[in-house]
Design a protein around this motif. Structure first.
Motif, PDB file in Angstrom:
ATOM      1  N   THR A   1       0.836  -1.200   0.000  1.00 20.14           N
ATOM      2  CA  THR A   1       0.000   0.000   0.000  1.00 20.14           C
ATOM      3  C   THR A   1       0.869   1.248   0.000  1.00 20.14           C
TER       4      THR A   1
ATOM      5  N   ILE B   1       1.468   4.101  -2.993  1.00 20.98           N
ATOM      6  CA  ILE B   1       1.232   5.529  -2.775  1.00 20.98           C
ATOM      7  C   ILE B   1       2.452   6.335  -3.209  1.00 20.98           C
TER       8      ILE B   1
ATOM      9  N   ARG C   1       2.673   6.694  -6.779  1.00 22.22           N
ATOM     10  CA  ARG C   1       1.491   7.397  -7.281  1.00 22.22           C
ATOM     11  C   ARG C   1       0.571   6.478  -8.089  1.00 22.22           C
TER      12      ARG C   1
ATOM     13  N   PHE D   1      -2.495   5.043  -7.194  1.00 26.20           N
ATOM     14  CA  PHE D   1      -3.499   5.093  -6.144  1.00 26.20           C
ATOM     15  C   PHE D   1      -4.550   3.990  -6.272  1.00 26.20           C
TER      16      PHE D   1
ATOM     17  N   ALA E   1      -2.932   1.148  -4.569  1.00 26.47           N
ATOM     18  CA  ALA E   1      -2.876   1.466  -3.140  1.00 26.47           C
ATOM     19  C   ALA E   1      -4.230   1.200  -2.482  1.00 26.47           C
TER      20      ALA E   1
END
Length: 146
Positions: free
Chosen positions: A98, A102, A105, A107, A110
């Motif tokens: 996770t 992040i 980038r 997401f 994530a």
């Protein structure tokens, strides 16, 4: 053979964390057994159902029940067996993925990894709460009968 090697690795890692958490030396073997058996049940249930969250829930239930039994037999706190025992089930790799997603980038990944890690954590907590609540209820009934 896969289950035996997984049991041994989980057993040893659980004992390692029991040492870190200052568990009494007399409880190393039993806490290691709880962690090893919980991990084997996790793998078996995951292979059977395909659900990581469900497998974690079942394995956590077993670890909590074994912890209750060992706590009653040895007259130790249940945390001596449960805390090291659930270490193999903790979603550390999911949380790592996770955070890595992040940082990269990504997401969407994530969110997927984070949701899975959260659900695994909730299933561990839920299983422990169920077993501990049942035992607490049982003890309250015994006190009221006396």
């Amino acid at each position: 053979m896969e289950y035996i090697t997984n049991f041994i690795y989980a057993y040893l890692s659980t004992i390692g964390f029991a040492v870190l958490f200052n568990v009494p030396k007399s409880s190393f073997i039993k806490s290691g057994f709880a962690g090893g058996l919980g991990w084997v049940i996790y793998i078996f249930t995951k292979n059977l159902s395909g659900s990581i969250v469900g497998a974690t829930f079942v394995a956590s239930l077993v670890i909590a029940i074994i912890g209750e039994i060992f706590a009653i037999i040895d007259k130790n706190p249940i945390t001596v067996y449960i805390i090291p025992g659930i270490i193999p089930l903790v979603p550390g790799f999911g949380l790592y993925n996770t955070m890595r997603s992040i940082v990269d980038r990504r997401f969407d990944l994530a969110a997927n990894h984070g949701t899975e890690a959260l659900l695994i954590s909730v299933s561990i907590a839920g299983a422990l709460v169920i077993v501990l609540s049942i035992n607490s209820y049982r003890r309250q009934r015994q006190r009221l009968k006396q």
